[in-house]
Design a protein around this motif. Structure first.
Motif, PDB file in Angstrom:
ATOM      1  N   LEU A  27       0.812  -1.219   0.000  1.00 35.87           N
ATOM      2  CA  LEU A  27       0.000   0.000   0.000  1.00 35.87           C
ATOM      3  C   LEU A  27       0.849   1.273   0.000  1.00 35.87           C
ATOM      4  N   ALA A  28       2.085   1.155   0.433  1.00 31.71           N
ATOM      5  CA  ALA A  28       2.937   2.334   0.614  1.00 31.71           C
ATOM      6  C   ALA A  28       3.205   3.047  -0.709  1.00 31.71           C
ATOM      7  N   LYS A  29       3.091   4.363  -0.682  1.00 35.34           N
ATOM      8  CA  LYS A  29       3.363   5.189  -1.856  1.00 35.34           C
ATOM      9  C   LYS A  29       4.650   5.999  -1.693  1.00 35.34           C
ATOM     10  N   GLY A  30       5.264   5.915  -0.534  1.00 37.03           N
ATOM     11  CA  GLY A  30       6.465   6.692  -0.272  1.00 37.03           C
ATOM     12  C   GLY A  30       7.690   6.146  -0.974  1.00 37.03           C
ATOM     13  N   GLU A  31       8.691   6.997  -1.100  1.00 30.48           N
ATOM     14  CA  GLU A  31       9.964   6.577  -1.689  1.00 30.48           C
ATOM     15  C   GLU A  31      10.704   5.622  -0.752  1.00 30.48           C
ATOM     16  N   TYR A  32      10.494   5.813   0.564  1.00 33.00           N
ATOM     17  CA  TYR A  32      11.115   4.957   1.576  1.00 33.00           C
ATOM     18  C   TYR A  32      10.036   4.372   2.483  1.00 33.00           C
ATOM     19  N   VAL A  33      10.310   3.186   3.030  1.00 34.56           N
ATOM     20  CA  VAL A  33       9.371   2.550   3.958  1.00 34.56           C
ATOM     21  C   VAL A  33      10.050   2.387   5.311  1.00 34.56           C
ATOM     22  N   TRP A  34       9.224   2.583   6.359  1.00 34.20           N
ATOM     23  CA  TRP A  34       9.739   2.542   7.740  1.00 34.20           C
ATOM     24  C   TRP A  34       8.650   1.914   8.604  1.00 34.20           C
ATOM     25  N   PHE A  35       8.946   0.757   9.166  1.00 31.55           N
ATOM     26  CA  PHE A  35       7.973   0.037   9.992  1.00 31.55           C
ATOM     27  C   PHE A  35       8.123   0.433  11.455  1.00 31.55           C
ATOM     28  N   MET A  36       7.021   0.866  12.035  1.00 32.19           N
ATOM     29  CA  MET A  36       6.991   1.292  13.430  1.00 32.19           C
ATOM     30  C   MET A  36       5.751   0.655  14.053  1.00 32.19           C
ATOM     31  N   ASN A  37       5.923  -0.528  14.617  1.00 28.89           N
ATOM     32  CA  ASN A  37       4.763  -1.312  15.045  1.00 28.89           C
ATOM     33  C   ASN A  37       4.187  -0.841  16.377  1.00 28.89           C
TER      34      ASN A  37
END
Length: 247
Positions: free
Chosen positions: A77-87
């Motif tokens: 689903l992410a549209k960003g250039e970078y992904v960062w998981f923060m649960n």
């Protein structure tokens, strides 16, 4: 397109989700999207999500096949250039964290950014930096080969360009280790950040199922380093752990 997609995975997380959301909302920049993937929680998690709905870019709540299946949903689903998981339960370290990260992204355009993580108790009290309270020292020039003795970087302190980020294997409790290794293998530029990215709530899924997570870690490392080197490295891991306990 936002520069960063922050993704939170939840399931029956009413005790801890709000602290995660508030740490995201405290950021002093707007160049990001916030995604929450919930696994059809049966407690008050959805009430919390709906309370902050106007600040959440996208959220879904539906049954999944476990943590890493949900993380794949967030990744897709992410549209960003970078992904960062923060649960749920984890937090961005402070209100300047994302601003500091974006400054580095704009300046260097690396494929992976990483830092140390501050471990915290359930009540939010600090335990210490991961590199200081665990045997995992943090190299300032990280390569995928540094993962031979286990996960050098806390998953919540690892930000990857989406274009190089693979799906997580969904049947392995050390899938985050596999994911980091694959990201590092694909990265042309990797940058250490001299500031802490996150607060990490100790006691996650892999801790709760410790024995299986160790077996799954062995499988991941065999995949990337081979069987005999992994056996030798696990002997080193055991010796390192014993030395660390005596300190």
């Amino acid at each position: 397109m936002p520069t960063v997609s922050i993704i939170t995975i939840t399931y029956n997380a009413e005790r801890f989700l709000e602290r995660t959301i508030q740490s995201v909302l405290a950021q002093q920049v707007s160049d990001f999207e916030y995604i929450i993937i919930d696994g059809a929680s049966k407690d008050g998690t959805l009430d919390i999500i709906k309370r902050y709905e106007s600040h959440i870019t996208t959220w879904i709540s539906e049954p999944d096949k476990g943590l890493y299946d949900a993380m794949n949903k967030g990744l897709h689903l992410a549209k960003g250039e970078y992904v960062w998981f923060m649960n749920a339960g984890d937090e961005l370290h402070d209100p300047q964290t994302l601003s500091n990260l974006l400054t580095r992204i704009n300046a260097t355009q690396a494929d992976v950014y990483y830092s140390d993580a501050l471990f915290v108790e359930e009540d939010g009290s600090p335990v210490g930096l991961r590199s200081q309270i665990t045997p995992h020292t943090l190299p300032h020039n990280l390569t995928w080969q540094d993962m031979a003795l286990g996960m050098k970087v806390c998953h919540q302190a690892f930000v990857a360009r989406k274009a190089i980020a693979p799906d997580y294997p969904t049947n392995n409790l050390s899938a985050d280790l596999d994911w980091e290794i694959r990201c590092l293998k694909a990265a042309k530029k990797i940058e250490f950040l001299p500031f802490v990215l996150c607060k990490y709530l100790i006691g996650g899924l892999s801790v709760q199922q410790h024995r299986r997570s160790l077996i799954d870690r062995f499988k991941v490392l065999v995949t990337h380093f081979g069987f005999l080197p992994t056996v030798r490295n696990h002997i080193k891991i055991l010796l390192r752990a014993k030395r660390f306990e005596k300190q």
